[in-house]
Design an enzyme around this catalytic site. Structure first.
Site, PDB file in Angstrom:
ATOM      1  CE  LYS A  39       8.895 -11.791  11.966  1.00 33.70           C
ATOM      2  NZ  LYS A  39       7.989 -11.685  10.831  1.00 33.70           N
TER       3      LYS A  39
HETATM    4  C1  E4P Z   1       9.633 -10.553   8.027  1.00 33.75           C
HETATM    5  O1  E4P Z   1       9.648 -11.445   8.849  1.00 33.75           O
HETATM    6  C2  E4P Z   1       8.441  -9.770   7.674  1.00 33.75           C
HETATM    7  O2  E4P Z   1       7.312 -10.593   7.799  1.00 33.75           O
HETATM    8  C3  E4P Z   1       8.451  -9.289   6.249  1.00 33.75           C
HETATM    9  O3  E4P Z   1       9.581  -9.727   5.538  1.00 33.75           O
HETATM   10  C4  E4P Z   1       8.062  -7.867   6.055  1.00 33.75           C
HETATM   11  O4  E4P Z   1       8.112  -7.583   4.694  1.00 33.75           O
HETATM   12  P1  E4P Z   1       7.336  -6.371   4.026  1.00 33.75           P
HETATM   13  O5  E4P Z   1       8.206  -5.162   4.103  1.00 33.75           O
HETATM   14  O6  E4P Z   1       7.148  -6.822   2.600  1.00 33.75           O
HETATM   15  O7  E4P Z   1       6.037  -6.216   4.751  1.00 33.75           O
END
Ligand code: E4P
Length: 218
Positions: free
Chosen positions: A83
């Site tokens: 990522k």
């Molecule tokens: C995506 O890969 C992220 O980990 C995640 O969806 C972030 O979500 P949040 O806005 O609930 O922290």
């Protein structure tokens, strides 16, 4: 549509896998920090548990650092997807890692323009964060609509991975728009199953049968 779980919680992942609804997992530094465990070993533990793709995020913010951490994440297990954050360094790292056969998930996407760049860079996934857009008074679903439409015009290898999901309607609308993947917090996965009429209906069926005084085998 593929369902990923957005968590680093092993119990949640085990339960989702038992239910047969988990095709992969996404983690991020905040989710791993919540578990209070070491970073790389947690990504490895999740990757060993899950048969599908598991996203582990780099902590570095410069190109060389991202490459180094990306390679180390990818070396943990075959199903690890690196990522990387949006920005010139992150997208440059996407390109370099793709040339080495390493898949990436471009995170923190908040605009169609950013998603277009990730597609050009050769990301395996783009993660538009819809809940965080809703939180600041913008329409997260509109972004999904735009990205799906743009990607339909080209043969990018990038899949739309809907992220920052807050409730079941985010999932339903993403499916209506044809997004390939949605990553769900565990509580949203649970909520997808629920409807009060299902619970009431089951209770009524069972109580009607109980009144007969007979069992399943009578
Ligand atoms: C995506 O890969 C992220 O980990 C995640 O969806 C972030 O979500 P949040 O806005 O609930 O922290």
């Amino acid at each position: 549509m593929l369902f990923f779980l957005d968590t680093a919680d092993i119990q949640e992942i085990e339960t989702g896998l038992e239910w047969g609804m988990v095709d992969g997992v996404t983690t991020n530094p905040s989710l791993i920090a919540k578990q209070g465990k070491a970073y790389l070993p947690t990504v490895l533990e999740v990757a060993r548990l899950v048969p599908g793709p598991v996203s582990g995020e780099v902590l570095a913010t410069d190109y060389e650092g991202m490459l180094d951490q990306g390679r180390r994440l990818a070396a943990l297990a075959e199903n690890v997807v690196v990522k990387l954050p949006l920005g010139p360094a992150g997208l440059r790292a996407v390109r370099t890692l793709a040339a080495e056969g390493i898949k990436s998930n471009v995170t923190l996407c908040f605009s169609a323009a950013q998603a277009l760049l990730a597609g050009k860079a050769g990301a395996a996934y783009i993660s538009p964060f819809i809940g965080r857009l809703d939180d600041v008074g913008q329409d997260g679903m509109l972004l999904i609509e735009e990205v799906v439409e743009i990607y339909e015009h080209y043969d990018f290898e990038t899949q739309v991975l809907v992220a920052s999901v807050r409730h079941p309607m985010h999932v339903v609308q993403s499916a209506q728009l044809g997004a390939g993947v949605v990553t769900l917090p565990f509580d949203v996965l649970q909520k997808l199953y629920r409807h009060p009429l299902t619970d009431n209906g089951l209770e009524r069926f069972l109580s009607d049968w109980r009144k007969t005084g007979k069992s399943f085998d009578d």
